[in-house]
Write an enzyme that holds these catalytic residues in place. Structure first.
Site, PDB file in Angstrom:
ATOM      1  N   ASP A  82       0.815  -1.210   0.000  1.00  0.00           N
ATOM      2  CA  ASP A  82       0.000   0.000   0.000  1.00  0.00           C
ATOM      3  C   ASP A  82       0.849   1.259   0.000  1.00  0.00           C
ATOM      4  OD1 ASP A  82       0.735  -0.926   2.609  1.00  0.00           O
ATOM      5  OD2 ASP A  82      -0.621   0.550   3.499  1.00  0.00           O
ATOM      6  N   GLU A 147       0.115  -1.353   5.705  1.00  0.00           N
ATOM      7  CA  GLU A 147       1.198  -0.881   6.576  1.00  0.00           C
ATOM      8  C   GLU A 147       1.056   0.599   6.853  1.00  0.00           C
ATOM      9  OE1 GLU A 147       5.135   0.862   7.596  1.00  0.00           O
ATOM     10  OE2 GLU A 147       3.833   1.289   5.883  1.00  0.00           O
ATOM     11  N   GLU A 148       0.596   1.357   5.859  1.00  0.00           N
ATOM     12  CA  GLU A 148       0.524   2.810   5.999  1.00  0.00           C
ATOM     13  C   GLU A 148      -0.562   3.271   6.964  1.00  0.00           C
ATOM     14  OE1 GLU A 148       2.737   4.681   5.101  1.00  0.00           O
ATOM     15  OE2 GLU A 148       3.745   3.931   3.321  1.00  0.00           O
TER      16      GLU A 148
END
Length: 337
Positions: A82, A147-148
């Site tokens: 992502d 992850e973001e």
């Protein structure tokens, strides 16, 4: 969109990966999964997809190069699919075009964080395959979702599964920071994420009057204290410390108010802090809480996201993974400084 026969295969794969819009806030990972499965097929390597939700919206992709001694602990090369949101009007080129200029510079969201690393992992495996190199240990390459936004339905959930435990991971490499030259930063410690709000309540009313105890006055007092902390951390950078050695402090959100002529009953400021490994979060929380008390009643610190600070990886004779990495670098005359 571009001619593959005019550039290295790794670059072409990188650009194709960048063109997949795995962008928040609403990420569709399906095309990315297809791309990674195709890469695994071209490498002749097995791939597995593990979904972190029943709706299959949060896929974890694992590509594996089997070692000669699979009973040994494996090496995990992990990355995320992502990318953060974009403001296209601020870009010179379309952020999902993966435009390459005459100098070879590639412009795209995710080019640094961190699709470049994911492709580098795959291309390393491609070189092993092309040169018939079989290592003792198995290598797993993982591609994670979300992850973001904290990885709650990504790595954080995956590490609790039997599928992760079956990988038998002994050592992992993740992302770092980009480099503007041939130097490659090597990070052996992880700064701890601490995201929080400062919530301030006070006297509401019409903005034609000068009310006492307003939310804004108290919020600004604490915000200024936190930004002074930020200034001190920036000074460390100017004195030669690396970004990984200092605490980053950034105000990222301001919330509150309904219209310009009304004093609001509540205002909030959001902060993203990445704590240096030698900074105690609980001690800093006590300090900021003290600033809130100084500002007056009705203002508080509210944690949004925290993670525990990890012990830095040991770079000495007690760590066989470090010794092996260092010896290989020495053989290639890679200098450490």
């Amino acid at each position: 969109m571009f001619s593959e026969n005019k550039e290295d295969e790794a670059v072409s794969n990188f650009r194709k990966y960048l063109q997949i819009r795995t962008v928040h806030p609403k990420v569709d990972y399906s095309e990315c999964v297809k791309f990674l499965q195709f890469q695994a097929e071209t490498l002749g390597l097995p791939s597995k997809i593990h979904y972190m939700t029943e709706t299959e919206e949060k896929p974890v992709v694992i590509i594996t190069l089997q070692g000669k001694k699979p009973e040994l602990q494996s090496l995990l090369l992990t990355s995320h699919m992502d990318v953060v949101p974009v403001y296209p009007e601020k870009w010179t080129y379309d952020p999902f075009l993966a435009y390459k200029d005459e100098q070879g510079n590639i412009y795209a969201r995710g080019a640094q964080d961190m699709k470049c690393v994911g492709i580098q992992y795959l291309e390393a495996l491609r070189r092993y395959k092309n040169n018939n190199v079989i290592l003792d240990r198995t290598i797993h390459v993982s591609f994670m979702p979300d992850e973001e936004i904290g990885g709650i339905l990504g790595m954080a959930k995956f590490v609790e599964t039997d599928e992760f435990r079956s990988l038998n991971v002994g050592f992992a490499l993740d992302e770092g920071a980009p480099s503007i030259d041939n130097g490659i930063p090597l990070f052996y410690g992880e700064r701890a994420v601490w995201q929080f709000y400062i919530r301030s309540t006070g006297t509401p009313g019409h903005a034609s009057l000068l009310h006492d105890n307003t939310a804004a006055e108290k919020l600004i007092f604490v915000v200024n204290k936190i930004l002074d902390w930020r200034t001190k951390e920036k000074l460390k950078l100017s004195q030669g410390m690396a970004i990984g050695e200092v605490t980053s402090v950034n105000m990222t959100m301001l919330e509150g108010g309904s219209q310009l002529n009304v004093v609001p009953p509540e205002l909030s400021a959001g902060f993203d802090v990445r704590l240096a490994v030698d900074t105690d979060r609980r001690a800093m929380k006590d300090i900021i809480t003290g600033w809130c008390h100084e500002a007056g009643e009705g203002i508080r610190l509210e944690d949004f996201k925290t993670n525990e600070q990890a012990t830095p990886t040991k770079l000495d004779d007690s760590n066989p993974w470090w010794l092996k990495f260092k010896s290989e670098c020495d053989e290639m005359y890679v200098l450490f400084y």
